[in-house]
Design an enzyme around this catalytic site. Structure first.
Site, PDB file in Angstrom:
ATOM      1  N   GLU A 133      10.277   0.765  -7.228  1.00  0.00           N
ATOM      2  CA  GLU A 133      10.796   0.455  -5.904  1.00  0.00           C
ATOM      3  C   GLU A 133      11.073  -1.054  -5.868  1.00  0.00           C
ATOM      4  O   GLU A 133      10.226  -1.850  -6.254  1.00  0.00           O
ATOM      5  CB  GLU A 133       9.756   0.878  -4.855  1.00  0.00           C
ATOM      6  CG  GLU A 133       9.880   0.240  -3.493  1.00  0.00           C
ATOM      7  CD  GLU A 133      11.208   0.493  -2.816  1.00  0.00           C
ATOM      8  OE1 GLU A 133      11.752   1.598  -2.928  1.00  0.00           O
ATOM      9  OE2 GLU A 133      11.690  -0.448  -2.174  1.00  0.00           O
TER      10      GLU A 133
ATOM     11  N   CYS B 101       7.412  -0.776   3.038  1.00  0.00           N
ATOM     12  CA  CYS B 101       7.712   0.051   1.872  1.00  0.00           C
ATOM     13  C   CYS B 101       7.859   1.500   2.284  1.00  0.00           C
ATOM     14  O   CYS B 101       7.078   2.007   3.085  1.00  0.00           O
ATOM     15  CB  CYS B 101       6.594  -0.092   0.857  1.00  0.00           C
ATOM     16  SG  CYS B 101       6.894   0.848  -0.652  1.00  0.00           S
TER      17      CYS B 101
ATOM     18  N   CYS C 211       5.002   3.619  -0.644  1.00  0.00           N
ATOM     19  CA  CYS C 211       3.613   3.705  -0.210  1.00  0.00           C
ATOM     20  C   CYS C 211       3.598   3.670   1.323  1.00  0.00           C
ATOM     21  O   CYS C 211       2.920   2.863   1.940  1.00  0.00           O
ATOM     22  CB  CYS C 211       2.763   2.609  -0.821  1.00  0.00           C
ATOM     23  SG  CYS C 211       3.292   0.964  -0.401  1.00  0.00           S
TER      24      CYS C 211
ATOM     25  N   HIS D  52       0.503   0.140   4.605  1.00  0.00           N
ATOM     26  CA  HIS D  52       0.534  -1.090   5.398  1.00  0.00           C
ATOM     27  C   HIS D  52       0.185  -0.816   6.860  1.00  0.00           C
ATOM     28  O   HIS D  52      -0.199  -1.737   7.583  1.00  0.00           O
ATOM     29  CB  HIS D  52       1.890  -1.776   5.249  1.00  0.00           C
ATOM     30  CG  HIS D  52       2.140  -2.255   3.851  1.00  0.00           C
ATOM     31  ND1 HIS D  52       1.546  -3.382   3.347  1.00  0.00           N
ATOM     32  CD2 HIS D  52       2.850  -1.710   2.842  1.00  0.00           C
ATOM     33  CE1 HIS D  52       1.904  -3.537   2.079  1.00  0.00           C
ATOM     34  NE2 HIS D  52       2.696  -2.529   1.749  1.00  0.00           N
TER      35      HIS D  52
ATOM     36  N   ARG E 249      -1.159   1.573  -5.550  1.00  0.00           N
ATOM     37  CA  ARG E 249      -0.984   0.551  -6.580  1.00  0.00           C
ATOM     38  C   ARG E 249      -2.102  -0.488  -6.586  1.00  0.00           C
ATOM     39  O   ARG E 249      -2.082  -1.397  -7.412  1.00  0.00           O
ATOM     40  CB  ARG E 249       0.377  -0.122  -6.425  1.00  0.00           C
ATOM     41  CG  ARG E 249       1.483   0.801  -6.850  1.00  0.00           C
ATOM     42  CD  ARG E 249       2.844   0.496  -6.265  1.00  0.00           C
ATOM     43  NE  ARG E 249       3.737   1.625  -6.496  1.00  0.00           N
ATOM     44  CZ  ARG E 249       3.673   2.780  -5.800  1.00  0.00           C
ATOM     45  NH1 ARG E 249       2.800   2.950  -4.829  1.00  0.00           N
ATOM     46  NH2 ARG E 249       4.483   3.776  -6.100  1.00  0.00           N
TER      47      ARG E 249
ATOM     48  N   SER F 239       1.281  -5.088  -5.649  1.00  0.00           N
ATOM     49  CA  SER F 239       2.271  -5.504  -6.659  1.00  0.00           C
ATOM     50  C   SER F 239       2.419  -7.017  -6.708  1.00  0.00           C
ATOM     51  O   SER F 239       2.940  -7.549  -7.693  1.00  0.00           O
ATOM     52  CB  SER F 239       3.620  -4.824  -6.423  1.00  0.00           C
ATOM     53  OG  SER F 239       3.505  -3.435  -6.681  1.00  0.00           O
TER      54      SER F 239
ATOM     55  N   CYS G  32       6.056  -2.038  -7.376  1.00  0.00           N
ATOM     56  CA  CYS G  32       6.757  -1.910  -6.094  1.00  0.00           C
ATOM     57  C   CYS G  32       7.045  -3.288  -5.541  1.00  0.00           C
ATOM     58  O   CYS G  32       6.176  -3.934  -4.977  1.00  0.00           O
ATOM     59  CB  CYS G  32       5.980  -1.104  -5.073  1.00  0.00           C
ATOM     60  SG  CYS G  32       6.915  -1.039  -3.532  1.00  0.00           S
TER      61      CYS G  32
ATOM     62  N   CYS H 282       6.940  -3.860  -1.579  1.00  0.00           N
ATOM     63  CA  CYS H 282       5.621  -4.267  -1.102  1.00  0.00           C
ATOM     64  C   CYS H 282       5.338  -5.717  -1.462  1.00  0.00           C
ATOM     65  O   CYS H 282       4.826  -6.492  -0.659  1.00  0.00           O
ATOM     66  CB  CYS H 282       4.540  -3.393  -1.742  1.00  0.00           C
ATOM     67  SG  CYS H 282       4.369  -1.802  -0.964  1.00  0.00           S
TER      68      CYS H 282
HETATM   69 NI1  NFE Z   1       5.530  -0.132  -2.042  1.00  0.00          NI
HETATM   70 FE1  NFE Z   1       2.635  -0.663  -2.196  1.00  0.00          FE
HETATM   71  C1  NFE Z   1       1.385  -1.534  -1.190  1.00  0.00           C
HETATM   72  C2  NFE Z   1       2.442  -1.930  -3.563  1.00  0.00           C
HETATM   73  S1  NFE Z   1       0.962   0.455  -2.784  1.00  0.00           S
HETATM   74  S2  NFE Z   1       4.140   0.681  -3.162  1.00  0.00           S
HETATM   75  O1  NFE Z   1       0.669  -2.041  -0.502  1.00  0.00           O
HETATM   76  O2  NFE Z   1       2.350  -2.755  -4.379  1.00  0.00           O
HETATM   77  O3  NFE Z   1       1.037   1.703  -3.643  1.00  0.00           O
END
Ligand code: NFE
Ligand code: MG
Length: 567
Positions: A13, A60, A63, A67, A479, A502, A546, A549
Site C-alpha cells: 500500500e 489507510c 489496516c 488508526h 504491521r 511502517s 504500508c 500509514c
Molecule cells: Ni496501512 Fe498500517 C498502521 C502500517 S498497520 S497498514 O498503523 O504500517 O497494519
C-alpha cells in the site's frame, strides 16, 4: 558495483522506493524511501478530539480500524474515560478479525508471488498436485479435477493476455525453487483466499456497520449496541453468526494457510539466513483481557535488544523519539535531535529532486518517512516482534506453535531472525488469534446477558475534562506497534502525532547514521540478476509495507504535486 532502484515497489500500500548497491551478487548498501506525501496529523488541529478517530481511520484503507483504535485510546487516556467490558470485547473482536484477514491477504496476495512461480504452475500435473495437497492437509478442495480446473483458468488468462495482477513479474527467475505442483497448489489457494477474505470480513459489518472504515467506534466505549433481546443490536443471533464466521476462519487458517506456509517454507530454508535486520524488537502489546487501568494483555508488551530472547525489557513510552535528519521535514530546534511524540512537529520541507529522477540524494534527505527510535535505537515492529516477545515472555500457545514450526522445518530458533522468520511469525500469529477469538465472543455473550453498557457517559461532555490534558494510545496493528499522541486544550486538539508501524520499519537513517530496519535487513541479500531484483522484494515484502500509514502528514502549502492529463 550496480545501483539497483525498485520504484514503485508493488503489492504494497502506498509509494515505496528502494535504492540498493549490489556488489558480488549481494546487497552491500540500501536506502528505503517513501515518495508519497499525504496526511492527517495537521488537519486534526483545532478539532473535537471525539471526532479524531473518524479522520485518522482514513490514514489507510488496508489496516482500516487500526488508526481509529489508537485514536480513541489516546483520547480516552487524555480525558480519563474507561470503556466498559462490552466495548473492550467488541474492540478485541474487531482488531483480531482485521489482523487475521490482513495476514491471510498478505501471505497469498501480497507476498506469495515472490516465492511462487505462476508460469511454472501451468506445467504442473494436476493428479500429482492433488497428491501433494492431500499429503499436507485434509482440506476438501484438493482433487485432481479441481487443480486441473484452476490450471485451465490460469491458462485462459495467459492465452488471452489478461494477466492482470500477474503481469510484469519475474517469472522463470532462478530464485524460484518450488516444484510445478507446489506452485499450482499455491495458485489455487491464492484464488480461494480471495473469496475467503471477502466472506470473513463481513464480521466487521456485524460489529461496526461496514468495512473498510467501521462506524461503530466511540471515545469511551462503542456505538454498536448489545442486547440479547433486541433485533437492532448485537444479539444472540448475531453472536451465533459470528461464531460460525470465526470457526470458518480458523478452519481456513489451520487447514490451508499454515500447511501452505510450511510447504513453501520448506523449499526456502536458506532464507532463514537473510533479512535479519536490526535485531531489536518493540511491542506495545494488545488485546486487554480485563478492564483495569493496567490490563493483562493477550500479546504482551516488551522490548528485545540484540536478538536476546532471554531478556525481554518492559516497554517505556518515554523512550520513543522521531528523527528527521534524512527525512523531508525540518524541526524548529534543528535537524540533529529527536523529538518525543508529545512534542512532535510536522513541518514538511521537500529538498529532493524534481521527478522524474534517477537517484535520490541518499547522503542528505531522502524520504517522507521520519525515523522513529527507541532509546536511540532502530526497532523492528510487527508479527515477528510480537511472537518473539510473547515467546520470550512465556506465552504458552506461542511457545508451542513456534516450537512445532521449527520442528517441522528442522531448524533452530536462530532462524526466527530472518526474512523466513518474519513470514512464519505472521502465520503463527494468525493461528493464535483465530483460535482466541471465539473466547472473546463467548465472554461478550456471557457479559451482555446481564450488562448492556457500551459507553462511559461520565466523560462524554468536554466540561468534564481538564482544561488541558494529553494522552497516548497504543495498539498492535497488523504491521506492528502503532501509537497516537494527543494534546487537548479547552476541548480541542492542539497537537496530534501518529508514529506508525511502517514508519518504524521503513524509515530512513537517523541523525547518527543508523539504518532503519528495511535498510539493515537488505544487507547481504543475494541478487542473482540486478535487472530482476526478486530477492530484494522478498525481504521488503516480508515486512508487509504500508506507506499510506507510514506517511500521514499533509502539504500545508497546498502545492501542486502532480497534474494528471486525461486524453
Ligand atoms: Ni496501512 Fe498500517 C498502521 C502500517 S498497520 S497498514 O498503523 O504500517 O497494519
Ligand atoms: Mg507521524
Amino acid at each position: 558495483m550496480t545501483r539497483v532502484v525498485v520504484d514503485p515497489v508493488t503489492r504494497i500500500e502506498g509509494h515505496l522506493r528502494i535504492e540498493a548497491e549490489v556488489n558480488g551478487g549481494a546487497v552491500s548498501e540500501a536506502w528505503s524511501s517513501s515518495t508519497m506525501f499525504r496526511g492527517v496529523e495537521l488537519i486534526l488541529k483545532g478539532r473535537d478530539p471525539r471526532d479524531a478517530w473518524a479522520f485518522t481511520q482514513r490514514i489507510c484503507g488496508v489496516c482500516t480500524t487500526v488508526h481509529a483504535i489508537a485514536s480513541i485510546r489516546a483520547v480516552e487516556n487524555a480525558i480519563g474515560a474507561s470503556p466498559p467490558p462490552n466495548a473492550r470485547l467488541l474492540r478485541n473482536l474487531i482488531i483480531a478479525s482485521q489482523c487475521v484477514q490482513d495476514h491471510v491477504i498478505h501471505f497469498y496476495h501480497l507476498h506469495a508471488l515472490d516465492w511462487v512461480d505462476i508460469v511454472s504452475a501451468l506445467s504442473a500435473d494436476p493428479a500429482k498436485t492433488a497428491s501433494l495437497a492431500q499429503s499436507i492437509s485434509d482440506w476438501p478442495l484438493s482433487s485432481a479435477t479441481h487443480f486441473a480446473a484452476v490450471q485451465n483458468r490460469v491458462k485462459n488468462f495467459v492465452e488471452r493476455g489478461q494477466l492482470g495482477p500477474f503481469a510484469n513479474a519475474y517469472w522463470g527467475h532462478s530464485a524460484y525453487k518450488l516444484p510445478a505442483e507446489a506452485n499450482l497448489m499455491a495458485v489455487a489457494h491464492y484464488l480461494e483466499a480471495l473469496d475467503w477474505q471477502r466472506e470473513f470480513i463481513r464480521i466487521h459489518a456485524v460489529l461496526g456497520g461496514k468495512n473498510p472504515h467501521l462506524q461503530g467506534f466511540l471515545v469511551g466505549g462503542a456505538a454498536t449496541p448489545v442486547d440479547p433481546d433486541q433485533q437492532a443490536s448485537i444479539n444472540m443471533g448475531s453472536i451465533a453468526g459470528m461464531r460460525d464466521m470465526i470457526a470458518r476462519a480458523r478452519d481456513f487458517v489451520t487447514r490451508v494457510y499454515i500447511p501452505d506456509l510450511l510447504a513453501v517454507a520448506s523449499f526456502y530454508t536458506d532464507w532463514a539466513g537473510y533479512g535479519g535486520g536490526v535485531g531489536n524488537y518493540l511491542v506495545y502489546g494488545e488485546y486487554p483481557e480485563d478492564d483495569g487501568p493496567q490490563p493483562q494483555l493477550f500479546f504482551p508488551s516488551g522490548v528485545i535488544r540484540n536478538r536476546d530472547l532471554t531478556a525481554v525489557e518492559p516497554f517505556d513510552p518515554e523512550k520513543i523519539t522521531e528523527h528527521i535528519k534524512h527525512s523531508w521535514y525540518d524541526y524548529a530546534g534543528g535537524d540533529d535531535g529527536g523529538l518525543h511524540p508529545f512534542n512532535g512537529e510536522t513541518r514538511p520541507n521537500y529538498t529532493g529532486p524534481e521527478p522524474p529522477y534517477e537517484r535520490l540524494d541518499t547522503d542528505g534527505k531522502y524520504s517522507w518517512l521520519k525515523s522513529p527510535r527507541y532509546d536511540g535505537e532502530p526497532m523492528e515492529v510487527g508479527p515477528l516482534s510480537r511472537m518473539l516477545v510473547a515467546y520470550g515472555s512465556g506465552h504458552p500457545r506461542v511457545q508451542e506453535l513456534v516450537g512445532s514450526v521449527l520442528d517441522k522445518l528442522k531448524v533452530g530458533p536462530e532462524v526466527l531472525f530472518s526474512t523466513l522468520g518474519r513470514v512464519a511469525a505472521r502465520g503463527i500469529e494468525t493461528l493464535v488469534l483465530a483460535e482466541r477469538m471465539e473466547g472473546w465472543l463467548d465472554e461478550l455473550a456471557a457479559n451482555m446477558a446481564s450488562d448492556l453498557r457500551i459507553h462511559d457517559n461520565e466523560k462524554w461532555e468536554p466540561s468534564s475534562w481538564p482544561s488541558e490534558c494529553s494522552g497516548a494510545g497504543f495498539h498492535e496493528a497488523p504491521r506492528g506497534a502503532l501509537g497516537h499522541w494527543v494534546h487537548i486544550e479547552d476541548g480541542a486538539i492542539r497537537n496530534y502525532q501518529c508514529v506508525v508501524p511502517s514508519t518504524w520499519n521503513a524509515g530512513p537513517r537517523d541523525a547518527a547514521g543508523k539504518r532503519g530496519p528495511y535498510e539493515e535487513a537488505l544487507l547481504g541479500t543475494p541478487v542473482a540478476d540486478a535487472g530482476q531484483p526478486l530477492e530484494i522484494l522478498r525481504t521488503v515484502h516480508s515486512f508487509d509495507p504500508c506507506m499510506a500509514c507510514g506517511v500521514h502528514v499533509v502539504d500545508t502549502k497546498r502545492r501542486e504535486l502532480a497534474r494528471v492529463r486525461i486524453p
